[in-house]
Structure formats: C-alpha cells, structure tokens
Design a protein around this motif. Structure first.
Motif, PDB file in Angstrom:
ATOM      1  N   GLU A  58      41.261 -39.451  71.783  1.00  0.00           N
ATOM      2  CA  GLU A  58      40.527 -39.844  72.951  1.00  0.00           C
ATOM      3  C   GLU A  58      40.846 -39.184  74.295  1.00  0.00           C
ATOM      4  N   PRO A  59      40.252 -38.915  75.325  1.00  0.00           N
ATOM      5  CA  PRO A  59      40.812 -37.928  76.149  1.00  0.00           C
ATOM      6  C   PRO A  59      41.482 -38.699  77.479  1.00  0.00           C
ATOM      7  N   TYR A  60      41.367 -39.891  77.646  1.00  0.00           N
ATOM      8  CA  TYR A  60      42.095 -40.665  78.619  1.00  0.00           C
ATOM      9  C   TYR A  60      43.598 -40.990  78.507  1.00  0.00           C
ATOM     10  N   LYS A  61      43.762 -41.479  77.297  1.00  0.00           N
ATOM     11  CA  LYS A  61      45.251 -41.885  76.928  1.00  0.00           C
ATOM     12  C   LYS A  61      45.992 -41.103  75.876  1.00  0.00           C
ATOM     13  N   GLY A  62      45.077 -40.015  75.268  1.00  0.00           N
ATOM     14  CA  GLY A  62      45.413 -39.056  74.136  1.00  0.00           C
ATOM     15  C   GLY A  62      45.562 -39.954  72.758  1.00  0.00           C
ATOM     16  N   LYS A  63      45.204 -41.218  72.542  1.00  0.00           N
ATOM     17  CA  LYS A  63      45.472 -41.818  71.409  1.00  0.00           C
ATOM     18  C   LYS A  63      44.423 -41.486  70.323  1.00  0.00           C
ATOM     19  N   GLY A  64      45.090 -41.215  69.036  1.00  0.00           N
ATOM     20  CA  GLY A  64      44.291 -41.092  67.821  1.00  0.00           C
ATOM     21  C   GLY A  64      44.965 -40.520  66.841  1.00  0.00           C
ATOM     22  N   ILE A  65      44.124 -39.887  66.025  1.00  0.00           N
ATOM     23  CA  ILE A  65      44.727 -38.820  65.143  1.00  0.00           C
ATOM     24  C   ILE A  65      44.707 -37.480  65.214  1.00  0.00           C
ATOM     25  N   ILE A  66      45.503 -36.858  65.269  1.00  0.00           N
ATOM     26  CA  ILE A  66      45.457 -35.285  65.980  1.00  0.00           C
ATOM     27  C   ILE A  66      46.139 -34.415  65.078  1.00  0.00           C
ATOM     28  N   PHE A  67      45.611 -33.218  64.800  1.00  0.00           N
ATOM     29  CA  PHE A  67      46.121 -32.227  64.019  1.00  0.00           C
ATOM     30  C   PHE A  67      47.275 -31.662  64.748  1.00  0.00           C
ATOM     31  N   GLU A  68      48.244 -31.198  64.020  1.00  0.00           N
ATOM     32  CA  GLU A  68      49.510 -30.373  64.374  1.00  0.00           C
ATOM     33  C   GLU A  68      49.041 -29.218  65.194  1.00  0.00           C
ATOM     34  N   GLY A  69      49.553 -29.230  66.485  1.00  0.00           N
ATOM     35  CA  GLY A  69      49.129 -28.064  67.162  1.00  0.00           C
ATOM     36  C   GLY A  69      47.985 -28.065  67.891  1.00  0.00           C
ATOM     37  N   GLU A  70      47.348 -29.221  67.836  1.00  0.00           N
ATOM     38  CA  GLU A  70      46.049 -29.334  68.625  1.00  0.00           C
ATOM     39  C   GLU A  70      45.955 -29.837  69.953  1.00  0.00           C
ATOM     40  N   THR A 128      48.911 -30.940  58.909  1.00  0.00           N
ATOM     41  CA  THR A 128      49.878 -32.147  59.333  1.00  0.00           C
ATOM     42  C   THR A 128      48.948 -32.744  60.087  1.00  0.00           C
ATOM     43  N   LEU A 129      48.916 -34.104  59.994  1.00  0.00           N
ATOM     44  CA  LEU A 129      48.208 -35.010  61.013  1.00  0.00           C
ATOM     45  C   LEU A 129      49.409 -36.041  61.763  1.00  0.00           C
ATOM     46  N   ASN A 130      49.195 -36.163  62.963  1.00  0.00           N
ATOM     47  CA  ASN A 130      49.692 -37.112  63.690  1.00  0.00           C
ATOM     48  C   ASN A 130      49.039 -38.046  64.340  1.00  0.00           C
ATOM     49  N   LEU A 131      49.646 -39.548  64.061  1.00  0.00           N
ATOM     50  CA  LEU A 131      49.022 -40.743  64.558  1.00  0.00           C
ATOM     51  C   LEU A 131      49.761 -40.955  65.858  1.00  0.00           C
ATOM     52  N   ARG A 132      49.114 -40.926  66.819  1.00  0.00           N
ATOM     53  CA  ARG A 132      49.441 -41.386  68.195  1.00  0.00           C
ATOM     54  C   ARG A 132      48.723 -42.508  68.702  1.00  0.00           C
ATOM     55  N   GLY A 133      49.441 -43.542  69.102  1.00  0.00           N
ATOM     56  CA  GLY A 133      49.097 -44.894  69.644  1.00  0.00           C
ATOM     57  C   GLY A 133      50.137 -45.934  69.253  1.00  0.00           C
ATOM     58  N   VAL A 134      49.969 -46.973  69.919  1.00  0.00           N
ATOM     59  CA  VAL A 134      51.007 -48.367  69.808  1.00  0.00           C
ATOM     60  C   VAL A 134      50.382 -48.906  68.636  1.00  0.00           C
TER      61      VAL A 134
END
Length: 179
Positions: free
Chosen positions: A155-167, A86-92
C-alpha cells in the motif's frame, strides 16, 4: 518472420530434449517439463542447438512463433538452472513459516493464511520475513508468487505489504493536519 522466433536456443550439456510433431519434453537436472506445440510450428534439433521453425506464414503463426520459442527457452533454462523469486514481508508482525507442504503467513488478519505449496516449487523462509521461491516452471512459479502477494499487496501510504525484491513502491503523502 519473428525476430525472437528465429533466434536459436542453446542446449546445455545436462539437458535432454524429446520432440515429436505435437509435443516437446525437456528433462534436466531439476525436473521434467512438457509442452504441446501448435501444428503450425516445427522443432529442429542439431547437436546443441534447437530451432523453432514456422511452417506457414500467417498472422497467428507469426505471433505463435516468437511466443513458443520463448516458452521453450524458459523450459530449457528452468530445468538446467531453475528460476528464483524473492518476496519480502513488510509490516509489524508479518511472518512466514513452512510446515510440511503448507506455507503459513501471518499478515495482520485475525487468522493465519495457509497456502498449499504446489508440486515442483520449493519455499525457503529467511528470518521470518523473506521468502525465496525456486522452481523449474516459470509460469507456475510466477502464479504462486502472485497468489502469495494477493493476500497483502503493497500500500502506498506506509509501504506495508508483500513486495517483490527490487520493486519500488511509490509512496504518497498522508493527510495533513488542520492549520
């Protein structure tokens, strides 16, 4: 002898295994997988148990023993249960959609990113921002997931990007203003 390599592999009822000297084919409910076996290894099947045996004790043989036992175990698990990432997309404005055999990602670039979905992998988009990838081949599934993630790693500043579930993304403090 490898501690992992000498463990037996339990074969579920709905899985058929065909093996000869140099190749193993595993058929199950979700597909068929095939792997070439090195000459230094042999495969023994007794009822519902599969053993990977080492013919000759060498340094590379011992290394391959545990590796191929794990690869065969992953093949058996994949054709009987399938693997899921599972991948989550985080970002506007980050969105995903599946159109025919293409995955279309809007990731903040001036153009949408179109990726061809490999054969044997199914993609389900939940609420435009969650991707569920399923497939019986663990290697191809992981490669496709890492290819998707490479377009926008977190990315470490705003947490935006494609993230694995549980990462967990380690966050950093930004610049502090003048005092």
């Amino acid at each position: 002898m490898s501690r992992i390599g000498k463990l037996p592999i339990k074969i579920p009822e709905n899985v058929d295994i065909i093996s000869n000297q140099s190749e193993i084919t595993i058929k199950g409910k979700f597909g068929t997988l095939q792997k070439t076996i090195p000459e230094i290894l042999e495969i023994q099947q007794d009822n519902n148990i599969l053993n990977v045996n080492l013919k000759m004790q060498t340094r590379t043989g011992r290394a391959l023993h545990g590796l191929y036992r794990t690869l065969i175990n992953n093949m058996v698990t994949g054709v009987s249960q399938q693997f899921k990432i599972t991948l989550n997309l985080r970002g506007v404005g980050y969105r995903a959609a599946v159109q025919n055999e293409f995955l279309t990602l809007n990731l903040g670039y001036s153009h949408p990113v179109k990726l061809l979905i490999p054969e044997g992998i199914s993609v389900e988009v939940v609420q435009n921002t969650t991707l569920n990838l399923t497939g019986c081949d663990k290697e191809n599934l992981g490669l496709f997931a890492s290819n998707i993630r490479s377009w926008r790693p977190p990315e470490p500043y705003k947490g935006k990007g494609i993230i694995f579930e549980g990462e967990i993304v380690k966050r950093k403090a930004g610049k502090s203003g003048k005092k």
